[in-house]
Design an enzyme around this catalytic site. Structure first.
Site: not given
Length: 218
Positions: A67-73, A180
């Site tokens: 994903c983008t930040g590697n903190t959620c999805r 997201d």
């Protein structure tokens, strides 16, 4: 941050067609790179026959979610995949995650931590990492949350083994990105986690079904 970050598709822009995915095989997840002799036989298999007492190498599949930040999805998807692998006894499969714009070493977001706990997933030990060529090279199958993540993976050498998670799980029937939830209310995280659970289960069903028979243990 784990924002979607991708530009909106202009009106009338053509949707990128879903890429067909070939069956799994021993030379790799999608397409064999094993050399063949003039008779069409796999050179690796021929060498194994010439060494009847040699042990077969244990085959493992490294699944990477992006994903983008590697903190959620992507950390939620990774944790879901690990849980499913344990439930099904898939000792040959491992899961990991990374972000295209990750702040190295960041914890999972509060929302991801909370919905993870609700689903029996412990993300307390998660630390984000930046997607790079080495991470891409180590993965056998890469499943991206959105088109811009997929484009970045391919730019880093992942073309041919990277797909949208939705497209891979649905055999090309669904090509929309995974929503997201970053910065949204907890209920939005719950909806995203539920979607990820369904998609990851379907994706792992496909990996297991297309994996060659007898390839689990060496």
């Amino acid at each position: 941050m784990d924002g979607s970050g991708g530009p909106r598709r202009a009106a009338g822009a053509r949707r990128r067609p879903a890429r067909p995915v070939g069956p799994l095989n021993r030379g790799g997840l999608h397409g064999s790179s094993s050399p063949r002799d003039p008779a069409g036989r796999c050179a690796g298999a021929r060498a194994a026959r010439e060494r009847p007492h040699a042990h077969r190498r244990r085959v493992s599949v490294q699944l990477l979610f992006v994903c983008t930040g590697n903190t959620c999805r992507s950390p939620l998807a990774e944790a879901i995949a690990r849980k499913i692998a344990i439930e099904r006894g898939l000792t040959w499969l491992d899961a990991a995650s990374a972000g295209t714009s990750a702040w190295e070493g960041a914890s999972a977001s509060d929302g991801a931590l909370l919905v993870g706990l609700e689903r029996g997933l412990d993300l307390n030990g998660h630390r984000s990492r930046q997607l790079d060529r080495d991470v891409v090279a180590r993965a056998d199958l890469i499943l991206a949350m959105g088109p811009h993540h997929l484009e970045r993976v391919e730019a880093l050498g992942g073309e041919g083994k990277a797909y949208l998670l939705t497209a891979y799980a649905s055999h090309g029937q669904n090509t929309r990105p995974v929503n997201d939830p970053m910065g949204a209310e907890l209920e939005v995280y719950r909806v995203t986690a539920g979607e990820l659970e369904r998609l990851v289960r379907a994706a792992m069903d496909r990996v297991a079904a297309e994996r060659p028979a007898g390839g689990a243990e060496g």
